[in-house]
Design a protein around this motif. Structure first.
Motif, PDB file in Angstrom:
ATOM      1  N   ALA A  24       1.064  -1.021  -0.085  1.00  0.00           N
ATOM      2  CA  ALA A  24       0.083   0.156  -0.035  1.00  0.00           C
ATOM      3  C   ALA A  24       0.620   1.098  -0.110  1.00  0.00           C
ATOM      4  O   ALA A  24       0.395   2.668  -0.552  1.00  0.00           O
ATOM      5  N   SER A  86      -8.652  -2.434  -2.089  1.00  0.00           N
ATOM      6  CA  SER A  86      -8.170  -2.428  -3.242  1.00  0.00           C
ATOM      7  C   SER A  86      -8.234  -3.119  -4.465  1.00  0.00           C
ATOM      8  O   SER A  86      -7.567  -1.882  -5.409  1.00  0.00           O
ATOM      9  N   SER A  89      -9.155  -0.230  -6.677  1.00  0.00           N
ATOM     10  CA  SER A  89      -8.496   0.779  -6.589  1.00  0.00           C
ATOM     11  C   SER A  89      -7.607   0.265  -7.423  1.00  0.00           C
ATOM     12  O   SER A  89      -7.254   1.496  -8.643  1.00  0.00           O
ATOM     13  N   PHE A 112     -11.536   7.478  -7.512  1.00  0.00           N
ATOM     14  CA  PHE A 112     -10.401   6.764  -6.490  1.00  0.00           C
ATOM     15  C   PHE A 112     -10.432   7.548  -5.095  1.00  0.00           C
ATOM     16  O   PHE A 112      -9.878   6.564  -4.232  1.00  0.00           O
ATOM     17  N   TYR A 116      -9.242   4.237  -2.437  1.00  0.00           N
ATOM     18  CA  TYR A 116      -7.985   4.298  -2.076  1.00  0.00           C
ATOM     19  C   TYR A 116      -7.879   4.659  -0.412  1.00  0.00           C
ATOM     20  O   TYR A 116      -7.619   3.455   0.234  1.00  0.00           O
ATOM     21  N   SER A 117      -8.191   6.266  -0.970  1.00  0.00           N
ATOM     22  CA  SER A 117      -7.392   6.854   0.557  1.00  0.00           C
ATOM     23  C   SER A 117      -7.969   6.197   1.615  1.00  0.00           C
ATOM     24  O   SER A 117      -8.009   6.100   2.974  1.00  0.00           O
ATOM     25  N   GLY A 176      -0.858  -1.173  -8.401  1.00  0.00           N
ATOM     26  CA  GLY A 176      -2.149  -1.300  -7.441  1.00  0.00           C
ATOM     27  C   GLY A 176      -2.644  -2.772  -7.144  1.00  0.00           C
ATOM     28  O   GLY A 176      -3.209  -3.175  -6.151  1.00  0.00           O
TER      29      GLY A 176
END
Length: 403
Positions: A24, A86, A89, A112, A116-117, A176
């Motif tokens: 990550a 995951s 993303s 995204f 993701y964040s 990713g």
């Protein structure tokens, strides 16, 4: 009902989290430093537009982060969410390659950012809980992520200097996919349905219920101002340095120095900060940020920047550790992911958006002055930290939860 699964061993648990932190933060290293360069060099966006795109993904995190984190608390386990987020993303990263107009970049950034964040506060909450159960120190687990960030940053700087900016997005897509694969190594919950023991039912209140506490809101605001003051550095430092003759490889070394300082602080955190109050740790971080942004805004001298970037160990790491310690003292275990989701929304959401947009607008007109302006935000964060400390001393914060 499926039979309960065997509890993972401490080593198996540690290795699973270590693998995911490694992957990550490898993606994060490329995204944070080099994706703005891709937006400028390949997508053809102006510096102010780069800030808009980067702000869009943090707006999405601000909205989606607490919702995903609250969902993790209600489920009583984080693995399933982290696996799904995951892989989603990784798929979203590829969408940036379809078209490059600003509206498309902003649209993908919103998607995204919503996927993701939000993983990071959920991951931190899960790792903190696992550490308390299996006896490993979370700050040293988090150090693995920082080490991965550092190594990938150095390698990517050299690679992209040779291969050009066109290689940045494909690298992110591959990273990713690897991140998604590593998410499968996270330890499985001990029960097929983590809500069977009623843990999820303990989260009866909505995610915004924590915001009814004024000291909690002030804590989020203080952290958001100090951490948000990093936004212009994250978004535009490599661009700014490039405009003053500093190549990508040198920029990577400058960033790497800060990550080394972060690693050191995470490694020694227990001994270094063990006797300090959370607000003291946060104030140290804020002071480091003020000094750092004044210097970064005043010079593009590589030796001076190299000296200043060591302050990342306090401006980011000390602030983050102090805030997490304050949350641990103030929030029940079954609400920790929700609290950290709100913290992520405050730091990488509201704080980064406001500071990033302000910094981008100032940079468009006055260049490096934008970095100096960030010292004002950090100073405001110190002031709020001082208020929180005074409130605790007056008894506004429960005695068992001194800030």
């Amino acid at each position: 009902m499926s039979p309960p699964s065997a509890a993972p061993s401490p080593l198996r648990c540690w290795l699973g989290f270590a693998a995911f932190y490694t992957a990550a933060f490898a993606v994060l290293a490329v995204f944070m430093q080099f994706f703005p360069v891709w937006l400028k060099d390949v997508a053809g966006l102006r510096p102010q537009d780069v800030s808009v795109v980067m702000a869009a993904q943090t707006v999405a995190r601000t909205i989606a982060g607490p919702l995903w984190a609250h969902r993790a608390d209600r489920l009583g386990q984080a693995r399933g969410l982290l696996v799904g987020l995951s892989f989603a993303s990784a798929g979203t990263l590829a969408l940036w390659g379809i078209a490059h107009p600003l509206w498309w970049c902003v649209t993908v950034a919103l998607l995204f950012g919503s996927l993701y964040s939000p993983m990071y506060p959920i991951l931190d909450a899960a790792a903190l809980q696992a550490g308390s159960e299996h006896g490993f120190v979370w700050s040293r687990m988090r150090m693995i992520g920082s080490t991965s960030y550092l190594l990938v940053l150095l390698a990517a700087g050299v690679a992209f200097e040779a291969a050009g900016s066109d290689a940045i997005l494909p690298t992110l897509v591959v990273g990713g996919v690897l991140m998604g694969g590593c998410s499968l190594l996270l330890p499985r919950p001990q029960r097929a349905n983590a809500t069977d023991d009623g843990a999820a039912g303990a989260v009866a209140e909505p995610w915004w219920a924590l915001l009814r506490s004024r000291p909690f809101v002030v804590l989020l605001a203080a952290s958001a101002l100090i951490q948000g003051s990093h936004a212009t550095f994250y978004n535009l430092s490599t661009v700014h340095w490039g405009e003053h003759g500093i190549d990508k490889a040198t920029a990577s070394v400058l960033w790497a120095e800060g990550i080394v300082a972060e690693i050191v602080v995470f490694f020694v955190a227990k001994d270094l900060f063990g006797r300090l109050r959370p607000t003291t740790i946060m104030a140290i971080g804020g002071l480091g940020a003020v000094v750092r942004w004044i210097v970064v805004g005043a010079t593009t001298s590589v030796p001076l920047l190299a000296a200043t970037n060591w302050l990342h160990g306090v401006s980011f790491a000390a602030t983050y550790l102090g805030t997490l310690r304050a949350l641990e003292r103030r929030v029940a275990p079954h609400q920790r992911a929700t609290a950290q989701g709100l913290l992520g929304a405050a730091n990488s959401g509201i704080g980064m958006v406001v500071c990033g947009l302000v910094g981008g607008a100032i940079y468009e007109r006055a260049g490096g002055v934008a970095f100096t302006a960030m010292a004002v935000f950090a100073a405001a964060g110190i002031a709020m930290t001082w208020w929180l400390r005074r409130a605790a001393d007056r008894g506004a914060v429960p005695p068992t939860s001194r800030a």
